[in-house]
Design a protein around this motif. Structure first.
Motif, PDB file in Angstrom:
ATOM      1  N   LEU A 136       0.793  -1.105   0.099  1.00  0.00           N
ATOM      2  CA  LEU A 136       0.148  -0.024   0.034  1.00  0.00           C
ATOM      3  C   LEU A 136       0.838   1.320   0.037  1.00  0.00           C
ATOM      4  CD1 LEU A 136      -2.832  -1.140   2.403  1.00  0.00           C
ATOM      5  CD2 LEU A 136      -2.912  -0.885   0.113  1.00  0.00           C
ATOM      6  N   ASP A 137       2.247   1.084   0.317  1.00  0.00           N
ATOM      7  CA  ASP A 137       2.891   2.347   0.671  1.00  0.00           C
ATOM      8  C   ASP A 137       4.379   1.954   0.019  1.00  0.00           C
ATOM      9  OD1 ASP A 137       3.709   5.015   0.947  1.00  0.00           O
ATOM     10  OD2 ASP A 137       3.937   4.725   3.331  1.00  0.00           O
ATOM     11  N   ARG A 138       4.493   1.136  -1.213  1.00  0.00           N
ATOM     12  CA  ARG A 138       5.624   0.718  -1.703  1.00  0.00           C
ATOM     13  C   ARG A 138       6.585   1.562  -1.845  1.00  0.00           C
ATOM     14  NH1 ARG A 138       3.735  -2.088  -7.145  1.00  0.00           N
ATOM     15  NH2 ARG A 138       1.930  -2.679  -5.653  1.00  0.00           N
ATOM     16  N   TYR A 139       6.499   2.851  -2.279  1.00  0.00           N
ATOM     17  CA  TYR A 139       7.571   3.836  -2.552  1.00  0.00           C
ATOM     18  C   TYR A 139       8.359   4.539  -1.347  1.00  0.00           C
ATOM     19  CZ  TYR A 139       5.863   2.963  -7.121  1.00  0.00           C
ATOM     20  OH  TYR A 139       5.207   2.363  -8.393  1.00  0.00           O
ATOM     21  N   ARG A 140       7.656   4.201  -0.066  1.00  0.00           N
ATOM     22  CA  ARG A 140       8.294   4.941   0.955  1.00  0.00           C
ATOM     23  C   ARG A 140       9.493   4.238   1.186  1.00  0.00           C
ATOM     24  NH1 ARG A 140       5.204   2.790   4.817  1.00  0.00           N
ATOM     25  NH2 ARG A 140       6.403   1.689   6.183  1.00  0.00           N
ATOM     26  N   ARG A 141      10.672   5.141   1.514  1.00  0.00           N
ATOM     27  CA  ARG A 141      12.194   4.575   1.867  1.00  0.00           C
ATOM     28  C   ARG A 141      12.038   3.990   2.975  1.00  0.00           C
ATOM     29  NH1 ARG A 141      15.636   6.249  -2.201  1.00  0.00           N
ATOM     30  NH2 ARG A 141      14.931   7.538  -3.723  1.00  0.00           N
ATOM     31  N   GLY A 142      13.368   3.291   3.368  1.00  0.00           N
ATOM     32  CA  GLY A 142      13.666   2.880   4.541  1.00  0.00           C
ATOM     33  C   GLY A 142      13.264   1.543   4.955  1.00  0.00           C
ATOM     34  N   SER A 143      13.584   1.219   6.258  1.00  0.00           N
ATOM     35  CA  SER A 143      13.259  -0.108   6.919  1.00  0.00           C
ATOM     36  C   SER A 143      11.733  -0.337   6.784  1.00  0.00           C
ATOM     37  CB  SER A 143      13.935  -0.287   7.989  1.00  0.00           C
ATOM     38  OG  SER A 143      13.542  -1.394   8.829  1.00  0.00           O
ATOM     39  N   ARG A 144      11.398  -1.824   6.770  1.00  0.00           N
ATOM     40  CA  ARG A 144       9.986  -2.334   6.707  1.00  0.00           C
ATOM     41  C   ARG A 144       9.742  -3.209   8.154  1.00  0.00           C
ATOM     42  NH1 ARG A 144       6.180   0.041   3.245  1.00  0.00           N
ATOM     43  NH2 ARG A 144       7.359   1.136   1.475  1.00  0.00           N
ATOM     44  N   LYS A 145      10.979  -3.057   9.011  1.00  0.00           N
ATOM     45  CA  LYS A 145      10.936  -3.922  10.193  1.00  0.00           C
ATOM     46  C   LYS A 145       9.674  -3.300  10.989  1.00  0.00           C
ATOM     47  CE  LYS A 145      15.570  -5.242  10.113  1.00  0.00           C
ATOM     48  NZ  LYS A 145      16.919  -5.225  11.034  1.00  0.00           N
ATOM     49  N   LEU A 146       9.512  -4.191  11.779  1.00  0.00           N
ATOM     50  CA  LEU A 146       8.379  -3.855  12.901  1.00  0.00           C
ATOM     51  C   LEU A 146       8.516  -2.360  13.445  1.00  0.00           C
ATOM     52  CD1 LEU A 146       5.374  -4.368  14.253  1.00  0.00           C
ATOM     53  CD2 LEU A 146       6.534  -5.689  15.861  1.00  0.00           C
ATOM     54  N   THR A 147       9.869  -2.331  14.204  1.00  0.00           N
ATOM     55  CA  THR A 147      10.076  -0.849  14.906  1.00  0.00           C
ATOM     56  C   THR A 147       9.886   0.231  13.673  1.00  0.00           C
ATOM     57  OG1 THR A 147      12.466  -1.326  14.095  1.00  0.00           O
ATOM     58  CG2 THR A 147      11.726  -2.014  16.449  1.00  0.00           C
ATOM     59  N   ALA A 148      10.084   0.148  12.583  1.00  0.00           N
ATOM     60  CA  ALA A 148       9.943   1.327  11.700  1.00  0.00           C
ATOM     61  C   ALA A 148       8.569   1.385  11.218  1.00  0.00           C
ATOM     62  CB  ALA A 148      11.017   0.832  10.455  1.00  0.00           C
ATOM     63  N   ALA A 149       7.763   0.386  11.214  1.00  0.00           N
ATOM     64  CA  ALA A 149       6.263   0.558  10.899  1.00  0.00           C
ATOM     65  C   ALA A 149       5.677   1.126  12.031  1.00  0.00           C
ATOM     66  CB  ALA A 149       5.598  -1.013  10.728  1.00  0.00           C
ATOM     67  N   CYS A 150       6.101   0.890  13.472  1.00  0.00           N
ATOM     68  CA  CYS A 150       5.535   1.446  14.544  1.00  0.00           C
ATOM     69  C   CYS A 150       5.727   2.686  14.411  1.00  0.00           C
ATOM     70  CB  CYS A 150       6.019   0.814  15.678  1.00  0.00           C
ATOM     71  SG  CYS A 150       5.540  -0.864  16.031  1.00  0.00           S
ATOM     72  N   ALA A 151       6.960   3.388  14.164  1.00  0.00           N
ATOM     73  CA  ALA A 151       7.293   4.819  14.015  1.00  0.00           C
ATOM     74  C   ALA A 151       6.505   5.292  13.017  1.00  0.00           C
ATOM     75  CB  ALA A 151       8.881   4.768  13.820  1.00  0.00           C
ATOM     76  N   HIS A 152       6.390   4.725  11.858  1.00  0.00           N
ATOM     77  CA  HIS A 152       5.650   5.352  10.822  1.00  0.00           C
ATOM     78  C   HIS A 152       3.997   5.702  11.116  1.00  0.00           C
ATOM     79  CE1 HIS A 152       4.424   6.381   6.639  1.00  0.00           C
ATOM     80  NE2 HIS A 152       3.549   5.448   6.679  1.00  0.00           N
ATOM     81  N   TYR A 153       3.446   4.575  11.695  1.00  0.00           N
ATOM     82  CA  TYR A 153       2.149   4.717  11.832  1.00  0.00           C
ATOM     83  C   TYR A 153       1.886   5.350  13.287  1.00  0.00           C
ATOM     84  CZ  TYR A 153       1.326   2.100   7.573  1.00  0.00           C
ATOM     85  OH  TYR A 153       1.092   1.503   6.455  1.00  0.00           O
ATOM     86  N   GLY A 154       2.752   5.556  14.094  1.00  0.00           N
ATOM     87  CA  GLY A 154       2.475   6.181  15.324  1.00  0.00           C
ATOM     88  C   GLY A 154       2.055   5.024  16.322  1.00  0.00           C
ATOM     89  N   VAL A 155       2.814   4.032  16.390  1.00  0.00           N
ATOM     90  CA  VAL A 155       2.159   2.896  17.200  1.00  0.00           C
ATOM     91  C   VAL A 155       3.233   2.768  18.252  1.00  0.00           C
ATOM     92  CG1 VAL A 155       2.086   0.468  17.595  1.00  0.00           C
ATOM     93  CG2 VAL A 155       0.865   1.662  15.686  1.00  0.00           C
ATOM     94  N   ARG A 156       2.692   2.552  19.683  1.00  0.00           N
ATOM     95  CA  ARG A 156       3.688   2.447  20.758  1.00  0.00           C
ATOM     96  C   ARG A 156       4.114   0.818  20.575  1.00  0.00           C
ATOM     97  NH1 ARG A 156       0.346   2.324  24.404  1.00  0.00           N
ATOM     98  NH2 ARG A 156       0.300   0.351  25.056  1.00  0.00           N
TER      99      ARG A 156
END
Length: 234
Positions: A136-156
Motif C-alpha cells: 500500500l505504501d510501496r515507494y516509502r524509503r527505509g526499513s520495513r521492520k516492525l520498529t520502523a512500521a510502528c514509528a511510521h504509523y504512530g504505534v507504541r
C-alpha cells in the motif's frame, strides 16, 4: 471510526526463535492474545526449551539464553500443540490472526508441529501488516521492520523482540492501516487473504528479480501465509 474487520476482535500472534530460517529454527517464546475486544484476554505466553542450543546472535535479539530456556522452558512438543490449540480456537471463532511477517511465524509453528509428530497447521484468516504496508505504501524509503512500521504509523512499541510486545504492536499497526486505508478495512476476510497472497507474490517476484540483477542467488519464497516445505528433523 473503525469498520470491517478492524472494528472487531483480532488475535495478536508472534514468536521469537533460534534463527531466521523458519524451517530450521526452533520457537523459544510465543504470544497469542485477543485484542480490540470488549473483554481483551490476557496474553497467552510460552517460554519453550527448544531442545537445541540458542545461538548467541538469537539471544542478543530476544534475551533468552540456552541455560534459561532449559531450566524454565516448557517441553516443545507440548508447547507447540498448545499454541496451535489457541490459534485453532481463535480461527474457529471467526477471529483473524494478526502477525507481522506472518509467513515466518506460521511456518515456524507448522514446522515445529510436524517435527514433533503433530498434524500440520491449518491456517484461517490472517492479517499481515508487513505485506499490507509494503504493497500500500510501496515507494516509502527505509526499513520495513516492525520498529520502523510502528514509528511510521504512530504505534507504541514497549519492548521490541519480546513476543508479547511485538504481537500487540503488530495488531496496533494493522488497526492503523485499516484507518488509513478504509477500502482494505472493508474487505471480507476471505477477500483480504486473497489480496495479501497476491501482494506478497508480486513483491517476492520483483525482489527476486532485483536480487538476480545484483548477482545474488538467494531464493525469495513466494508462498504466503505458509510455506509448505518440510522442516528439519529433531
Amino acid at each position: 471510526m473503525s469498520t470491517g474487520w478492524a472494528a472487531g476482535p483480532m488475535c495478536a500472534f508472534d514468536t521469537e526463535s533460534t534463527g531466521v530460517d523458519p524451517l530450521e529454527a526452533r520457537i523459544v517464546t510465543a504470544c497469542v492474545a485477543i485484542v480490540n475486544a470488549p473483554t481483551p484476554t490476557l496474553p497467552g505466553q510460552w517460554l519453550i526449551n527448544p531442545g537445541v542450543d540458542i545461538p548467541e546472535a538469537a539471544t542478543a535479539v530476544h534475551g533468552i539464553t540456552t541455560a534459561h530456556a532449559r531450566e524454565h522452558g516448557q517441553d516443545p512438543a507440548t508447547a507447540v500443540a498448545d499454541i496451535r490449540y489457541a490459534l485453532d480456537a481463535v480461527w474457529s471463532a471467526g477471529i483473524p490472526v494478526v502477525a507481522y511477517n506472518a509467513a515466518y511465524d506460521l511456518t515456524i509453528l507448522d514446522a515445529e508441529l510436524r517435527r514433533h509428530g503433530h498434524p500440520p497447521l491449518v491456517v484461517g484468516p490472517v492479517i499481515d501488516p508487513l505485506v499490507l504496508d509494503r504493497a500500500l505504501d510501496r515507494y516509502r524509503r527505509g526499513s520495513r521492520k516492525l520498529t520502523a512500521a510502528c514509528a511510521h504509523y504512530g504505534v507504541r512499541l514497549d519492548g521490541a523482540h519480546d513476543a508479547t510486545f511485538d504481537a500487540l504492536a503488530a495488531a496496533r499497526v494493522a488497526w492503523r492501516i485499516a484507518q488509513q486505508y478504509p477500502d482494505i478495512a472493508a474487505l471480507h476476510l476471505d477477500d483480504l487473504m486473497t489480496l495479501q497472497a497476491g501482494m506478497h507474490l508480486e513483491w517476492a517476484t520483483h525482489f527476486q528479480a532485483y536480487l538476480r540483477g545484483k548477482g545474488s542467488t538467494e531464493v525469495i519464497e513466494t508462498a504466503w501465509p505458509l510455506r509448505t516445505t518440510q522442516p528439519a528433523t529433531v
